[in-house]
Structures are given as structure tokens and as C-alpha cells.
Design a protein around this motif. Structure first.
Motif, PDB file in Angstrom:
ATOM      1  N   LEU A 192       0.929  -1.176   0.202  1.00 19.81           N
ATOM      2  CA  LEU A 192      -0.015   0.090   0.014  1.00 19.81           C
ATOM      3  C   LEU A 192       1.012   1.318  -0.101  1.00 19.81           C
ATOM      4  N   GLY A 193       0.764   2.239  -0.881  1.00 21.72           N
ATOM      5  CA  GLY A 193       1.415   3.484  -1.012  1.00 21.72           C
ATOM      6  C   GLY A 193       0.614   4.878  -0.927  1.00 21.72           C
ATOM      7  N   SER A 194       0.879   5.782  -0.336  1.00 23.46           N
ATOM      8  CA  SER A 194       0.165   6.880  -0.095  1.00 23.46           C
ATOM      9  C   SER A 194       0.562   7.694  -1.321  1.00 23.46           C
ATOM     10  N   ASP A 195       1.750   7.486  -1.889  1.00 22.29           N
ATOM     11  CA  ASP A 195       2.180   8.676  -2.981  1.00 22.29           C
ATOM     12  C   ASP A 195       1.835   9.947  -2.425  1.00 22.29           C
ATOM     13  N   ALA A 196       2.250  10.118  -1.172  1.00 21.34           N
ATOM     14  CA  ALA A 196       2.044  11.497  -0.565  1.00 21.34           C
ATOM     15  C   ALA A 196       2.835  12.605  -1.277  1.00 21.34           C
ATOM     16  N   HIS A 197       2.485  13.798  -1.418  1.00 18.24           N
ATOM     17  CA  HIS A 197       3.078  14.817  -1.976  1.00 18.24           C
ATOM     18  C   HIS A 197       2.943  16.109  -1.011  1.00 18.24           C
ATOM     19  N   TYR A 198       2.327  15.940   0.150  1.00 19.55           N
ATOM     20  CA  TYR A 198       2.059  16.785   1.043  1.00 19.55           C
ATOM     21  C   TYR A 198       1.889  16.056   2.268  1.00 19.55           C
ATOM     22  N   TYR A 199       2.445  16.733   3.429  1.00 18.66           N
ATOM     23  CA  TYR A 199       2.839  15.931   4.692  1.00 18.66           C
ATOM     24  C   TYR A 199       1.713  15.473   5.373  1.00 18.66           C
ATOM     25  N   LYS A 200       0.692  15.862   5.197  1.00 17.80           N
ATOM     26  CA  LYS A 200      -0.506  15.271   5.755  1.00 17.80           C
ATOM     27  C   LYS A 200      -1.069  13.960   4.939  1.00 17.80           C
ATOM     28  N   ASP A 201      -0.336  13.607   4.031  1.00 19.47           N
ATOM     29  CA  ASP A 201      -0.668  12.448   3.392  1.00 19.47           C
ATOM     30  C   ASP A 201       0.061  11.398   3.741  1.00 19.47           C
ATOM     31  N   VAL A 202       1.098  11.510   4.632  1.00 25.86           N
ATOM     32  CA  VAL A 202       1.966  10.296   5.199  1.00 25.86           C
ATOM     33  C   VAL A 202       1.245   9.375   5.761  1.00 25.86           C
ATOM     34  N   LEU A 203       1.309   8.194   5.140  1.00 26.00           N
ATOM     35  CA  LEU A 203       0.741   6.730   5.756  1.00 26.00           C
ATOM     36  C   LEU A 203      -0.826   7.080   5.564  1.00 26.00           C
ATOM     37  N   ASN A 204      -1.323   7.881   4.532  1.00 29.71           N
ATOM     38  CA  ASN A 204      -2.607   7.794   4.311  1.00 29.71           C
ATOM     39  C   ASN A 204      -3.209   6.759   3.230  1.00 29.71           C
ATOM     40  N   HIS A 205      -3.532   5.715   3.794  1.00 34.25           N
ATOM     41  CA  HIS A 205      -3.954   4.449   2.920  1.00 34.25           C
ATOM     42  C   HIS A 205      -5.608   4.424   3.094  1.00 34.25           C
ATOM     43  N   LYS A 206      -6.291   5.316   3.632  1.00 30.77           N
ATOM     44  CA  LYS A 206      -7.565   4.984   3.956  1.00 30.77           C
ATOM     45  C   LYS A 206      -8.592   4.721   2.866  1.00 30.77           C
ATOM     46  N   ARG A 207      -8.266   4.884   1.653  1.00 28.76           N
ATOM     47  CA  ARG A 207      -9.009   4.836   0.544  1.00 28.76           C
ATOM     48  C   ARG A 207      -8.997   3.386  -0.042  1.00 28.76           C
ATOM     49  N   ILE A 208      -7.928   2.790   0.518  1.00 31.11           N
ATOM     50  CA  ILE A 208      -7.462   1.394  -0.060  1.00 31.11           C
ATOM     51  C   ILE A 208      -8.045   0.524   0.935  1.00 31.11           C
ATOM     52  N   PHE A 209      -8.255   0.592   2.160  1.00 28.78           N
ATOM     53  CA  PHE A 209      -8.873  -0.388   3.098  1.00 28.78           C
ATOM     54  C   PHE A 209     -10.350  -0.804   2.765  1.00 28.78           C
ATOM     55  N   PRO A 210     -11.228  -0.068   2.201  1.00 27.55           N
ATOM     56  CA  PRO A 210     -12.653  -0.680   1.708  1.00 27.55           C
ATOM     57  C   PRO A 210     -12.249  -1.766   0.390  1.00 27.55           C
ATOM     58  N   LEU A 211     -11.390  -1.575  -0.075  1.00 25.87           N
ATOM     59  CA  LEU A 211     -10.913  -2.339  -1.250  1.00 25.87           C
ATOM     60  C   LEU A 211     -10.409  -3.665  -0.795  1.00 25.87           C
ATOM     61  N   LEU A 212      -9.816  -3.621   0.233  1.00 23.85           N
ATOM     62  CA  LEU A 212      -9.122  -5.023   0.833  1.00 23.85           C
ATOM     63  C   LEU A 212     -10.189  -5.588   1.606  1.00 23.85           C
ATOM     64  N   ALA A 213     -11.202  -4.959   2.174  1.00 24.19           N
ATOM     65  CA  ALA A 213     -12.438  -5.617   2.688  1.00 24.19           C
ATOM     66  C   ALA A 213     -13.401  -6.085   1.512  1.00 24.19           C
ATOM     67  N   GLU A 214     -13.493  -5.671   0.586  1.00 25.72           N
ATOM     68  CA  GLU A 214     -14.644  -5.997  -0.557  1.00 25.72           C
ATOM     69  C   GLU A 214     -13.917  -7.394  -1.032  1.00 25.72           C
ATOM     70  N   THR A 215     -12.566  -7.345  -1.172  1.00 25.78           N
ATOM     71  CA  THR A 215     -12.099  -8.618  -1.987  1.00 25.78           C
ATOM     72  C   THR A 215     -11.501  -9.550  -0.807  1.00 25.78           C
ATOM     73  N   ASP A 216     -11.849  -9.308   0.285  1.00 28.23           N
ATOM     74  CA  ASP A 216     -11.368 -10.290   1.389  1.00 28.23           C
ATOM     75  C   ASP A 216     -10.000 -10.583   0.993  1.00 28.23           C
ATOM     76  N   PHE A 217      -9.176  -9.636   1.046  1.00 28.44           N
ATOM     77  CA  PHE A 217      -7.505  -9.633   0.801  1.00 28.44           C
ATOM     78  C   PHE A 217      -6.875 -10.160   1.972  1.00 28.44           C
ATOM     79  N   PRO A 218      -6.226 -11.215   1.774  1.00 30.45           N
ATOM     80  CA  PRO A 218      -5.422 -11.637   2.983  1.00 30.45           C
ATOM     81  C   PRO A 218      -4.342 -10.658   3.515  1.00 30.45           C
ATOM     82  N   GLU A 219      -4.407 -10.590   4.827  1.00 31.37           N
ATOM     83  CA  GLU A 219      -3.336  -9.779   5.371  1.00 31.37           C
ATOM     84  C   GLU A 219      -1.982 -10.054   5.231  1.00 31.37           C
ATOM     85  N   GLU A 220      -1.717 -11.512   4.989  1.00 32.05           N
ATOM     86  CA  GLU A 220      -0.219 -11.888   4.951  1.00 32.05           C
ATOM     87  C   GLU A 220       0.259 -11.531   3.561  1.00 32.05           C
ATOM     88  N   LEU A 221      -0.717 -11.103   2.808  1.00 36.50           N
ATOM     89  CA  LEU A 221      -0.063 -10.724   1.440  1.00 36.50           C
ATOM     90  C   LEU A 221       0.074  -9.115   1.362  1.00 36.50           C
TER      91      LEU A 221
END
Length: 238
Positions: A192-221
Motif C-alpha cells: 500500500l502506498g500513499s504517494d504523498a506529495h504533502y505531509y498530511k498524506d504520509v501513511l494515508n491509505h484510508k481509501r484502500i482499506f475498503p477495497l481490501l475488505a471488499e476482496t477479502d484480501f489476506p493480510e499476509e499478502l
């Protein structure tokens, strides 16, 4: 899910980001990251830094308190041979190297041609991650890309910035879902990558988490859950 690393970010050195290296590192510390990466755009990106910038990264401390810092590059893939815009010896000295298709540096081609560009880039032993392969302006054969990533020991990125509704990448949500489904099928890890170009986006992966849930993506991957899971994939530890 634990989320302890973010290795795709940019500073003012990239030309279209807005904070200094130390401002970004401080934010990473504030957010409790264990591993943080700065990957400036390579020289062919308009406004970015010269080769010398990457040569001189040797002077920068890699440990800031308990935070481990990786310094690297986001390369521009330039053609169907997988050519990128940072040559040896600079590329081999990067802690981490991402390779991406960027409109200012390469024109989109056919689905087959775009796919070949990525697959050939993955054959470069110094390229560790394919950045934002979800950009629908560059149609891809995702099954071929995922299989090549697994074979070449390259991580595919799920990019939070691509999912920004104000962004310019097309069909990112649908493409990310397809990538995740195929990575699950072939047991190919993602980052998972934030692609942050501004400091407030460091570690911002919040838009990705719903996709991981929707695909039941394994945490180990998902390598973000433990920094030691990333080590076998990056130049610094190979």
C-alpha cells in the motif's frame, strides 16, 4: 490491520510536492511509522531533480530515532524495453526503487504494449515496486502483470492517491479491485502506498482499506503489516 510502513512519498525535490525531507520524516515519526520511504521522481519528470541528487543521498541519515528511513527513486518507464531514467551506478545504490508509467514521460499505447513496458521493467533487478498500475489511461493485461510480478519478485502497489476523487487517474477503483483479486488468486504480495506529495498524506491509505475488505484480501499478502516482510523485496536488504 497493522499498517507500519509507507515507502512511496515525495518532497519539494520532486518539483510538484510541497514539504522538505525533514518535514516529511517528522510527520512519519508523529504517525508512529516503523519504516518510511522517500522516493523522488527521476530526472525525466518535468521539474524533478538531477542525477546528482540521487548520487548524494549517501550523506543522509537513515535512522531518525526509532524510525528507519529509506531513500530511493520513482523511476519513469520510457519504452517497451522497460528502459528507465536513472542509470548505473545511481540506480543500484537506491534503498528502494519504484517504476511507474507517467503521462509526461511516455504516451499510452495499446493494452499489449503498455503491459510489455511494465513486464520488461520488472526484469530489472534493481526495480522493487511497480507504482500505481491502476491508471486506466494505460490499459493493462492485469493477469499477465500479476503473474510477471510474482515471477520476478516485484511488488505491485495499491496507490491511495489514485483513488482520490479529485485525481486524474482513470478507473482506479475498478482496476485496483481486479489487481487485488488476481494477487489473491496467484498469492502475489502487494504494498500500500500513499504517494504523498504533502505531509498530511504520509501513511494515508484510508481509501484502500475498503477495497481490501471488499476482496477479502489476506493480510499476509500485504507487506505493510510488518516491515520485515518488505525487506526481501528492496535493494537495501538484497
Amino acid at each position: 490491520m497493522r499498517d507500519v510502513l509507507d515507502v512511496h512519498t515525495h518532497t519539494i525535490a520532486s518539483g510538484h510536492a510541497y514539504n522538505t525531507m525533514m518535514e516529511m520524516i517528522h510527520e512519519a515519526q508523529e504517525r508512529g511509522l516503523e519504516l518510511y520511504g522517500i522516493t523522488e521522481h527521476a530526472p525525466k519528470m518535468p521539474g524533478s531533480c538531477h542525477d546528482f541528487y540521487f548520487h548524494n543521498l549517501k550523506v543522509v541519515e537513515r535512522m531518525h530515532g526509532d524510525l528507519e528511513v529509506l531513500l530511493g527513486v520513482e523511476l519513469n518507464i520510457l519504452d517497451e524495453k522497460g528502459t528507465v531514467d536513472l542509470e548505473e551506478p545511481y540506480l543500484g545504490r537506491m534503498d528502494v526503487a519504484i517504476a511507474s508509467l507517467h503521462g509526461p514521460c511516455i504516451r499510452p499505447g495499446s493494452r499489449e504494449w503498455n503491459t510489455q513496458c511494465l513486464i520488461e521493467a520488472m526484469k530489472n533487478p534493481h526495480i522493487n515496486i511497480i507504482g500505481h498500475p491502476d491508471d486506466g489511461r494505460f490499459p493493462l493485461d492485469y493477469e499477465a502483470v500479476v503473474q510477471a510480478a510474482k515471477e520476478s519478485h516485484t511488488l505491485l502497489e495499491i496507490n491511495n492517491n489514485s483513488l482520490n476523487p479529485k485525481g486524474f487517474r482513470q478507473n482506479a477503483r475498478e482496476n485496483d479491485l481486479e489487481i487485488l483479486r488476481l494477487c489473491k488468486k496467484y498469492q502475489a504480495p502487494v504494498i500500500l502506498g500513499s504517494d504523498a506529495h504533502y505531509y498530511k498524506d504520509v501513511l494515508n491509505h484510508k481509501r484502500i482499506f475498503p477495497l481490501l475488505a471488499e476482496t477479502d484480501f489476506p493480510e499476509e499478502l500485504v507487506v505493510n503489516t510488518d516491515r520485515t516482510k518488505l525487506y526481501p523485496y528492496i535493494n537495501k536488504y538484497q
